[in-house]
Scaffold this motif. Sequence first.
Motif, PDB file in Angstrom:
ATOM      1  N   SER A  50      22.546-101.181 -37.105  1.00  0.00           N
ATOM      2  CA  SER A  50      23.022 -99.793 -37.150  1.00  0.00           C
ATOM      3  C   SER A  50      23.992 -99.521 -36.011  1.00  0.00           C
ATOM      4  CB  SER A  50      21.847 -98.820 -37.079  1.00  0.00           C
ATOM      5  OG  SER A  50      21.018 -98.987 -38.189  1.00  0.00           O
ATOM      6  N   LEU A  51      23.673-100.032 -34.810  1.00  0.00           N
ATOM      7  CA  LEU A  51      24.539 -99.831 -33.653  1.00  0.00           C
ATOM      8  C   LEU A  51      25.900-100.487 -33.876  1.00  0.00           C
ATOM      9  CD1 LEU A  51      24.753 -98.665 -30.825  1.00  0.00           C
ATOM     10  CD2 LEU A  51      23.844-100.815 -29.940  1.00  0.00           C
ATOM     11  N   CYS A  52      25.894-101.692 -34.435  1.00  0.00           N
ATOM     12  CA  CYS A  52      27.159-102.373 -34.729  1.00  0.00           C
ATOM     13  C   CYS A  52      27.972-101.605 -35.761  1.00  0.00           C
ATOM     14  CB  CYS A  52      26.900-103.791 -35.227  1.00  0.00           C
ATOM     15  SG  CYS A  52      26.275-104.906 -33.949  1.00  0.00           S
ATOM     16  N   LEU A  53      27.288-101.082 -36.749  1.00  0.00           N
ATOM     17  CA  LEU A  53      27.980-100.311 -37.782  1.00  0.00           C
ATOM     18  C   LEU A  53      28.603 -99.051 -37.210  1.00  0.00           C
ATOM     19  CD1 LEU A  53      25.570-100.629 -40.808  1.00  0.00           C
ATOM     20  CD2 LEU A  53      27.833-101.605 -40.550  1.00  0.00           C
ATOM     21  N   VAL A  54      27.868 -98.379 -36.340  1.00  0.00           N
ATOM     22  CA  VAL A  54      28.403 -97.164 -35.728  1.00  0.00           C
ATOM     23  C   VAL A  54      29.637 -97.496 -34.903  1.00  0.00           C
ATOM     24  CG1 VAL A  54      27.921 -95.379 -34.008  1.00  0.00           C
ATOM     25  CG2 VAL A  54      26.226 -95.917 -35.752  1.00  0.00           C
ATOM     26  N   ALA A  55      29.570 -98.581 -34.132  1.00  0.00           N
ATOM     27  CA  ALA A  55      30.723 -98.981 -33.333  1.00  0.00           C
ATOM     28  C   ALA A  55      31.912 -99.338 -34.225  1.00  0.00           C
ATOM     29  CB  ALA A  55      30.361-100.170 -32.444  1.00  0.00           C
ATOM     30  N   LEU A  56      31.633-100.033 -35.301  1.00  0.00           N
ATOM     31  CA  LEU A  56      32.687-100.414 -36.235  1.00  0.00           C
ATOM     32  C   LEU A  56      33.311 -99.194 -36.885  1.00  0.00           C
ATOM     33  CD1 LEU A  56      34.117-102.835 -37.532  1.00  0.00           C
ATOM     34  CD2 LEU A  56      32.357-102.821 -39.284  1.00  0.00           C
TER      35      LEU A  56
ATOM     36  N   LEU B  78      33.279 -96.131 -35.703  1.00  0.00           N
ATOM     37  CA  LEU B  78      33.969 -95.362 -34.670  1.00  0.00           C
ATOM     38  C   LEU B  78      35.345 -95.965 -34.398  1.00  0.00           C
ATOM     39  CD1 LEU B  78      33.807 -93.019 -32.707  1.00  0.00           C
ATOM     40  CD2 LEU B  78      32.750 -94.558 -31.053  1.00  0.00           C
ATOM     41  N   ALA B  79      35.403 -97.277 -34.316  1.00  0.00           N
ATOM     42  CA  ALA B  79      36.698 -97.938 -34.093  1.00  0.00           C
ATOM     43  C   ALA B  79      37.642 -97.683 -35.257  1.00  0.00           C
ATOM     44  CB  ALA B  79      36.490 -99.440 -33.892  1.00  0.00           C
ATOM     45  N   THR B  80      37.088 -97.719 -36.448  1.00  0.00           N
ATOM     46  CA  THR B  80      37.903 -97.450 -37.633  1.00  0.00           C
ATOM     47  C   THR B  80      38.417 -96.015 -37.629  1.00  0.00           C
ATOM     48  OG1 THR B  80      36.591 -99.040 -38.873  1.00  0.00           O
ATOM     49  CG2 THR B  80      37.931 -97.518 -40.151  1.00  0.00           C
ATOM     50  N   ALA B  81      37.548 -95.092 -37.273  1.00  0.00           N
ATOM     51  CA  ALA B  81      37.943 -93.680 -37.243  1.00  0.00           C
ATOM     52  C   ALA B  81      39.015 -93.428 -36.189  1.00  0.00           C
ATOM     53  CB  ALA B  81      36.729 -92.805 -36.989  1.00  0.00           C
TER      54      ALA B  81
ATOM     55  N   ILE C 214      35.292-102.077 -45.312  1.00  0.00           N
ATOM     56  CA  ILE C 214      34.329-101.773 -44.246  1.00  0.00           C
ATOM     57  C   ILE C 214      33.294-100.766 -44.746  1.00  0.00           C
ATOM     58  CG2 ILE C 214      34.069-100.654 -41.992  1.00  0.00           C
ATOM     59  CD1 ILE C 214      36.774-101.963 -41.239  1.00  0.00           C
ATOM     60  N   ARG C 215      33.751 -99.773 -45.480  1.00  0.00           N
ATOM     61  CA  ARG C 215      32.838 -98.754 -46.007  1.00  0.00           C
ATOM     62  C   ARG C 215      31.824 -99.397 -46.955  1.00  0.00           C
ATOM     63  NH1 ARG C 215      32.033 -95.804 -50.381  1.00  0.00           N
ATOM     64  NH2 ARG C 215      33.752 -96.732 -51.504  1.00  0.00           N
ATOM     65  N   ARG C 216      32.290-100.295 -47.810  1.00  0.00           N
ATOM     66  CA  ARG C 216      31.385-100.972 -48.747  1.00  0.00           C
ATOM     67  C   ARG C 216      30.383-101.856 -48.010  1.00  0.00           C
ATOM     68  NH1 ARG C 216      33.029-101.800 -54.401  1.00  0.00           N
ATOM     69  NH2 ARG C 216      34.724-100.359 -54.838  1.00  0.00           N
ATOM     70  N   GLN C 217      30.859-102.569 -46.972  1.00  0.00           N
ATOM     71  CA  GLN C 217      29.958-103.414 -46.196  1.00  0.00           C
ATOM     72  C   GLN C 217      28.888-102.571 -45.509  1.00  0.00           C
ATOM     73  OE1 GLN C 217      32.469-105.613 -43.532  1.00  0.00           O
ATOM     74  NE2 GLN C 217      33.133-107.068 -45.113  1.00  0.00           N
TER      75      GLN C 217
ATOM     76  N   LYS D 260      45.737-101.004 -44.866  1.00  0.00           N
ATOM     77  CA  LYS D 260      44.733-100.362 -44.007  1.00  0.00           C
ATOM     78  C   LYS D 260      43.681 -99.660 -44.856  1.00  0.00           C
ATOM     79  CE  LYS D 260      44.182 -96.624 -40.775  1.00  0.00           C
ATOM     80  NZ  LYS D 260      43.103 -96.170 -41.599  1.00  0.00           N
ATOM     81  N   ASN D 261      44.113 -99.022 -45.929  1.00  0.00           N
ATOM     82  CA  ASN D 261      43.168 -98.361 -46.825  1.00  0.00           C
ATOM     83  C   ASN D 261      42.211 -99.366 -47.460  1.00  0.00           C
ATOM     84  OD1 ASN D 261      44.293 -95.891 -46.267  1.00  0.00           O
ATOM     85  ND2 ASN D 261      45.562 -95.829 -48.107  1.00  0.00           N
ATOM     86  N   ALA D 262      42.733-100.525 -47.827  1.00  0.00           N
ATOM     87  CA  ALA D 262      41.887-101.571 -48.406  1.00  0.00           C
ATOM     88  C   ALA D 262      40.870-102.077 -47.393  1.00  0.00           C
ATOM     89  CB  ALA D 262      42.747-102.720 -48.915  1.00  0.00           C
TER      90      ALA D 262
END
Length: 187
Positions: free
Chosen positions: A8-14, A16-19, A39-42, A32-34
């Motif tokens: 969960s922590l890794c996902l949040v960091a990922l 956040l970086a994406t945002a 990332i969203r699907r993962q 970038k959209n792809a």
Amino acid sequence: MIHAALTSLCLVALLLATAISAHAQAVDDPAKNAIDESIRRQEMTLRVREKVAAAQAAQKRNEITEAVKKYEEAWLLIEKIGPAGVEPEQKLVSAGLILTHLQLADQAMRRTEYGEAANHIARVVKVDPRNADGLAMKLTNDRLRLESAGQRPTDEMIALIPGVIADRLKTGEYVQNGKFLLEMGRL
């Protein structure tokens, strides 16, 4: 537990970086959209796996209602992701939904709550229209429902039970309040 927290922590960091990178770049870039979609699907796939693990743990503790809830949440996530790429998870969730709903339907039938049993069976048939156990249980539930017709209250009346109980409690409170006020000399 630690694995789930770390994931969960890794996902949040990922995310956040994406945002942050999305906010920094106002250009609508298809690549970038792809990547963002991937990332969203993962992230949603990881959430599905967490929900499945929680549902299986609830099943082991014999908390069937909680397991159904977690499987339903996982099913919604799978529907958002789409069928591609999550076939193993979809099979697990489907099997879990079917098993737990059938258990709840069986419990409801034993309590002669045939309407509730019908709802669980309908969910099983929606997930897998050719499920032999679900179809057999549907026939049994329908037969029992017909046999008990005229011998038990309708589902509509049964749905009124919580309101009747609340009214009874409220009436009891009014009676006790009246007694108290009478004893205190206040009419």
